[in-house]
Motif scaffolding. Structure first.
Motif, PDB file in Angstrom:
ATOM      1  N   PHE A  17       0.840  -1.200   0.000  1.00  0.00           N
ATOM      2  CA  PHE A  17       0.000   0.000   0.000  1.00  0.00           C
ATOM      3  C   PHE A  17       0.876   1.252   0.000  1.00  0.00           C
ATOM      4  N   LEU A  18       1.886   1.274   0.834  1.00  0.00           N
ATOM      5  CA  LEU A  18       2.804   2.411   0.897  1.00  0.00           C
ATOM      6  C   LEU A  18       3.524   2.603  -0.443  1.00  0.00           C
ATOM      7  N   GLU A  19       4.027   1.519  -0.995  1.00  0.00           N
ATOM      8  CA  GLU A  19       4.749   1.597  -2.276  1.00  0.00           C
ATOM      9  C   GLU A  19       3.840   2.108  -3.392  1.00  0.00           C
ATOM     10  N   ASP A  20       2.645   1.566  -3.499  1.00  0.00           N
ATOM     11  CA  ASP A  20       1.708   2.006  -4.540  1.00  0.00           C
ATOM     12  C   ASP A  20       1.251   3.439  -4.306  1.00  0.00           C
ATOM     13  N   SER A  21       1.056   3.802  -3.051  1.00  0.00           N
ATOM     14  CA  SER A  21       0.642   5.172  -2.733  1.00  0.00           C
ATOM     15  C   SER A  21       1.715   6.168  -3.146  1.00  0.00           C
TER      16      SER A  21
END
Length: 159
Positions: free
Chosen positions: A76-80
């Motif tokens: 989630f952090l990477e995609d965000s």
């Protein structure tokens, strides 16, 4: 509003285990097209977020913010971060009805990226989706913002 049209295609990032009901409400409250991009604490997201944005002609990003958002998998952090690197407008809808940045539930990486932080209510969703400018993050790429409504001295379209 700085743009001449309402943004129609939104990518919605949310916690699939804890925010499915709230995310479904978005679809019921607006005529916009919402493309759901679910995450969970296990991180089993298998789609490429940038390809999805391009394929669906996404014009804006919505994060559904709640108590579980901070605990989503590192995917989630990477995609965000990939999404934030684009200049698309970002809206963070707070499921706890908080107006403005919810420092308890909103992940820190969303605190100062030029996002609009609004309560997740029928009225606020409709108002925000109709009034956010397509070039909002080009003009204001840092900070956190919200629309103040029902004040005669406020211009809600000035973002």
């Amino acid at each position: 509003m700085n743009s001449s049209h309402t943004i129609q295609n939104w990518l919605v990032l949310f916690d699939s285990e804890n925010q499915a009901t709230e995310t479904q409400s978005l679809k019921e409250w607006s005529t916009c097209n919402f493309f759901l991009f679910p995450f969970n604490i296990k991180g089993n997201q298998s789609m490429d977020i940038l390809k999805e944005i391009s394929k669906q002609n996404i014009q804006g990003i919505i994060f559904v913010i709640g108590p579980s958002t901070n605990y989503l998998h590192s995917v989630f952090l990477e995609d965000s971060k990939k999404v934030i690197s684009l200049t698309l407008p970002i809206i963070c809808f707070n499921i706890n009805q908080n107006l403005g940045l919810d420092e308890i539930s909103c992940p820190r990486f969303l605190w100062s990226v030029g996002a609009i932080h609004m309560p997740l209510t029928t009225e606020d969703v409709t108002f925000t989706l109709c009034n956010i400018a397509a070039d909002a993050r080009i003009n204001e790429s840092t900070g956190s913002f919200f629309f103040r409504r029902n004040y005669p001295y406020d211009d809600p379209l000035r973002y």
